[in-house]
Design an enzyme around this catalytic site. Structure first.
Site, short mmCIF file in Angstrom:
data_model
loop_
_atom_site.label_atom_id
_atom_site.label_comp_id
_atom_site.label_asym_id
_atom_site.label_seq_id
_atom_site.Cartn_x
_atom_site.Cartn_y
_atom_site.Cartn_z
N ASN A 106 -5.20 12.69 -0.06
CA ASN A 106 -4.37 11.84 0.81
C ASN A 106 -5.31 11.11 1.76
O ASN A 106 -6.53 11.30 1.74
CB ASN A 106 -3.33 12.69 1.55
CG ASN A 106 -2.29 11.83 2.25
OD1 ASN A 106 -1.71 10.93 1.65
ND2 ASN A 106 -2.05 12.07 3.52
N LYS A 107 -4.74 10.27 2.59
CA LYS A 107 -5.50 9.41 3.50
C LYS A 107 -6.59 10.19 4.24
O LYS A 107 -6.38 11.31 4.68
CB LYS A 107 -4.52 8.79 4.50
CG LYS A 107 -5.11 7.85 5.53
CD LYS A 107 -5.98 6.77 4.95
CE LYS A 107 -5.31 5.93 3.90
NZ LYS A 107 -6.28 5.07 3.16
N ARG A 153 0.85 -1.18 0.00
CA ARG A 153 0.00 0.00 0.00
C ARG A 153 0.89 1.24 0.00
O ARG A 153 2.10 1.13 0.12
CB ARG A 153 -0.93 -0.01 1.23
CG ARG A 153 -0.15 -0.30 2.49
CD ARG A 153 -0.54 0.46 3.68
NE ARG A 153 -0.41 1.89 3.53
CZ ARG A 153 0.74 2.58 3.62
NH1 ARG A 153 1.91 1.97 3.82
NH2 ARG A 153 0.77 3.89 3.50
N GLY A 154 0.26 2.40 -0.10
CA GLY A 154 1.02 3.64 -0.20
C GLY A 154 1.30 3.90 -1.67
O GLY A 154 1.69 2.98 -2.41
N ALA A 155 1.11 5.17 -2.07
CA ALA A 155 1.12 5.50 -3.49
C ALA A 155 2.36 4.98 -4.24
O ALA A 155 2.25 4.37 -5.30
CB ALA A 155 1.01 7.01 -3.64
N GLN A 178 -2.64 2.95 9.74
CA GLN A 178 -1.30 2.99 9.11
C GLN A 178 -0.30 3.78 9.95
O GLN A 178 0.89 3.51 9.90
CB GLN A 178 -1.38 3.60 7.70
CG GLN A 178 -2.04 2.72 6.67
CD GLN A 178 -3.51 3.03 6.51
OE1 GLN A 178 -4.17 3.43 7.47
NE2 GLN A 178 -4.05 2.86 5.32
N ARG A 220 -6.79 -0.30 -7.49
CA ARG A 220 -7.11 0.79 -6.55
C ARG A 220 -7.20 2.08 -7.38
O ARG A 220 -6.35 2.31 -8.25
CB ARG A 220 -6.05 0.94 -5.44
CG ARG A 220 -6.10 -0.23 -4.44
CD ARG A 220 -5.34 0.07 -3.18
NE ARG A 220 -6.04 1.00 -2.31
CZ ARG A 220 -5.49 1.55 -1.23
NH1 ARG A 220 -4.25 1.29 -0.90
NH2 ARG A 220 -6.18 2.38 -0.47
N ASP A 243 -1.64 10.93 -2.42
CA ASP A 243 -1.96 9.86 -3.38
C ASP A 243 -2.18 10.42 -4.78
O ASP A 243 -1.88 9.76 -5.77
CB ASP A 243 -3.19 9.08 -2.91
CG ASP A 243 -2.79 8.21 -1.73
OD1 ASP A 243 -2.77 8.71 -0.60
OD2 ASP A 243 -2.44 7.04 -1.98
O1 MRU Z 1 -4.67 3.48 1.68
P1 MRU Z 1 -3.17 3.64 1.69
O2 MRU Z 1 -2.53 3.12 2.93
O3 MRU Z 1 -2.55 3.10 0.42
O4 MRU Z 1 -2.99 5.20 1.68
C1 MRU Z 1 -1.73 5.73 1.76
C2 MRU Z 1 -1.70 7.19 1.95
O5 MRU Z 1 -2.71 7.85 1.95
C3 MRU Z 1 -0.36 7.79 2.04
O6 MRU Z 1 -0.38 8.91 2.87
C4 MRU Z 1 0.04 8.21 0.64
O7 MRU Z 1 0.06 7.13 -0.24
C5 MRU Z 1 1.30 8.94 0.66
S1 MRU Z 1 2.78 8.19 0.29
C6 MRU Z 1 2.89 6.59 0.62
#
Ligand code: MRU
Length: 352
Positions: free
Chosen positions: A246-247, A51-53, A195, A91, A236
């Site tokens: 973002n999250k 996970r994470g962009a 997270q 996603r 993201d």
């Molecule tokens: O749902 P996720 O855990 O993939 O979301 C991640 C985030 O929102 C992060 O803050 C974002 O990807 C920034 S860099 C990894």
């Protein structure tokens, strides 16, 4: 990143296999998940094993390579079109996923299987390497904003685990720490998946950086008391006008930070910027399962993983995974090319 004294990447590919740090098991267990097919890599993205962009983008690139390896020679291009659409559907929000699959799709257009496997593999490995170098550069630029003794709040996990290494929001903190700057990090727990509490806290422990996990609704309390000097989050997808997805929960922090004059920075590589997306209104927001809100998992007293229902039985839940912080709340965007204002004029210069 160093885990248990050994150097790791969050995701890597050898032969036809993709290896991923299983983020669903952290921080309780450190396990490497092996994906042998592009279908398994899609599942790993959907279920958030990775996970994470940044990590999603690199995994998606490797999934395209796996698809090219699995494709029949006599129906190669049609198979790849279908496979890439399936990877793109894993996603919806992180721009890095579409950035990677489009780059590779463009590179293999019209090639036969043998050449496409070679070309996609080289490009996916190059994207993984760029991911590391860009995250490192973000750390160096972002470090210039950090003064010795600062308290910094962060949301979600935008560290090593969200990239191949280093991270985005946490990369400046790691660079500053290696330079000997003292910092204290307030880690938003980041409900519903935690997270922050699970992944960011675990990374900071590994780096030996003083921190505390705070409940998601405690940010205003600490900002009002003047205990937060700066907030850094990841992204993201960033629209051309500087709006940032973002999250979920990031927007609330951005608004509160403005109220209490706390500088609010977003750290992201330019592959997170969707220059064709005019504003945050057009960013697709993923809705995830209500179970993520209703059910929590963790260790019981005997150290066994358990899932428990934590809400009124029978009540439903809504679970948007991201929100959009308007550009007006953002002090600057830290990219691998430098720090820019969250406005279209500055953002466009990154693509000149
Ligand atoms: O749902 P996720 O855990 O993939 O979301 C991640 C985030 O929102 C992060 O803050 C974002 O990807 C920034 S860099 C990894």
């Amino acid at each position: 990143m160093i885990v248990n004294g050994k150097h790791y990447k969050t995701v890597w590919m050898e032969g036809s296999k993709v290896f991923l740090i299983n983020q669903n098991k952290l921080p309780f267990e450190f396990e490497i998940f092996t994906s042998s097919t592009y279908g398994e890599s899609i599942q790993a993205i959907k279920t958030m094993i990775t996970r994470g962009a940044g990590a999603i983008g690199v995994t998606a690139g490797f999934a395209v390579v796996q698809a090219a390896m699995e494709a029949p020679s006599n129906d190669f291009q049609a198979f790849m079109t279908r496979a890439i659409s399936a990877i793109n559907a894993s996603r919806p929000t992180a721009n890095n996923l579409f950035y990677a699959t489009k780059k590779i799709a463009d590179a293999i257009k019209g090639l036969d299987k043998e050449w496409a496997v070679k070309a996609s593999s080289e490009l996916a490995q190059q994207l993984a390497l760029e991911n590391i170098l860009e995250a490192k550069a973000i750390g160096e630029y972002g470090n210039s904003l950090i003064k010795n003794g600062m308290s910094i709040e962060t949301h979600c996990n935008a560290g090593w685990l969200g990239f191949v290494d280093y991270g985005s929001a946490l990369s400046p903190i790691y660079t500053a720490h290696r330079e000997g700057k003292k910092m204290f990090i307030y880690v938003d727990e980041t409900r519903p998946r935690g997270q922050g509490a699970r992944l960011t806290a675990w990374e900071l422990q590994n780096e030996g950086i003083p921190h505390a996990i705070i409940a998601d609704n405690a940010g205003a309390f600490y900002m009002q008391r003047g205990e937060i000097d700066m907030m850094i989050v990841g992204a993201d997808r960033i629209a051309a006008n500087g709006d940032v997805a973002n999250k979920i929960g990031t927007l609330e922090k951005a608004i509160i930070a403005k109220e209490y004059n706390v500088p609010f920075y977003v750290a992201a590589p330019t592959s997170t910027i969707d220059i064709n997306c005019p504003s945050g209104k057009e960013i697709p927001i993923e809705m995830r399962s209500e179970d993520e809100v209703l059910v929590q998992s963790g260790l019981d007293q005997d150290g066994n993983m358990k899932s428990i229902h934590v809400a009124a039985p029978g009540s439903p839940a809504y679970n948007p995974a991201f929100d959009v912080s308007p550009a007006k709340y953002i002090s600057g965007i830290i990219t691998e090319k430098g720090i820019v204002r969250a406005c279209e004029d500055d953002i466009r210069t990154l693509f000149d």
